[in-house]
Design an enzyme around this catalytic site. Sequence first.
Site, short mmCIF file in Angstrom:
data_model
loop_
_atom_site.label_atom_id
_atom_site.label_comp_id
_atom_site.label_asym_id
_atom_site.label_seq_id
_atom_site.Cartn_x
_atom_site.Cartn_y
_atom_site.Cartn_z
N SER A 105 -5.98 -0.16 13.00
CA SER A 105 -6.89 1.07 13.13
C SER A 105 -7.82 0.82 14.47
CB SER A 105 -7.95 1.01 11.88
OG SER A 105 -9.07 1.86 12.31
N TYR A 139 -15.01 -4.29 8.25
CA TYR A 139 -13.60 -3.48 8.20
C TYR A 139 -13.14 -3.61 9.78
CZ TYR A 139 -10.37 0.46 8.31
OH TYR A 139 -9.10 1.01 8.29
N SER A 180 0.34 5.48 -2.18
CA SER A 180 -0.23 6.71 -1.82
C SER A 180 -0.30 6.77 -0.31
CB SER A 180 -1.57 6.73 -2.44
OG SER A 180 -2.55 5.47 -1.91
N GLY A 181 -0.87 7.98 0.33
CA GLY A 181 -1.17 8.08 1.79
C GLY A 181 -0.09 7.63 2.70
N ILE A 182 -0.27 6.88 3.70
CA ILE A 182 0.67 6.48 4.89
C ILE A 182 1.66 5.88 4.14
CG2 ILE A 182 0.92 4.92 6.80
CD1 ILE A 182 -1.96 5.75 7.65
N GLY A 232 0.91 -1.09 -0.01
CA GLY A 232 0.20 -0.14 -0.02
C GLY A 232 0.71 1.24 -0.07
#
Length: 276
Positions: A137, A164, A13-15, A10
């Site tokens: 999360s 999720y 993008s992002g983190i 991942g």
Amino acid sequence: MEGRTVVITGASSGIGRAAATELALLGAEVAVVGRNRERTEAVAAATGGRAFLVDYDRLDSVRELAAALLDAFPAIHVLANNAGGMAERAETPDGHDLTFQRNHLAPFLLTTLLLDRLRETAASAPEGSVRIVQTSSAASLSGRVRLDDLENRRGRWLGGWGAYGAGKLENVLLTRELARRLAGAGVSAYAFHPGFVATRFGGDGPLISALQRAFALSPEQGAQPLVRLAAAARVPAPSGNYFDRLRAPGRTARQAGDADLARGLWEASERLVSAR
């Protein structure tokens, strides 16, 4: 991080992108793993890393990624399982719930395929420097894991939040079971909550956009727990811990401490990824 290899999923993008950028600046050789070719190759070029493509919706693609990583790197010091997110209610080509496969089953498979290389690396690396880091999360607090319904086929869908939350709790359970299985092998495992981060995860609707402008951390701020868990000379918590940003132990769901559930999840996942 000179001389150390870090695999980040991942990372387009992002983190993931922010962490890849900072770890490369610290001297790490970064394997930039992503789904989108253009973005993944752009991050690899910007960081001096190597781009690897994967589609977590297909377990064969995960197996191909693992083979490519093992061929490319004689040593892997950090595996950062950062890819994941909420998905629509759908079934993958492998016959699994899409959210379950993206958040747990695919990273579980990648981790198990790379475990021997991580153990081999630990045998000659500085003590405590070989690590597996999972992006979880705070949604894990509301998750519930049922070994008889890992595919999220029962109960209410709730817009995908139940599945999720279960997936993020499975990240914590996998971390605990990895710590147990890797005790004495020189490989440690950690999970973390990055905080409320302004990324592409929540979509781009007006409410999400307004909340992000008002309250969200930047991807660079959200990446700090990942960067520190990957790069610190010493992690100030035993293997198996869950960090709420930079603090451990973070608050977890009651199930997160269930060793029998963690073991059962591992064994069920082994069966699911080997079933063809």
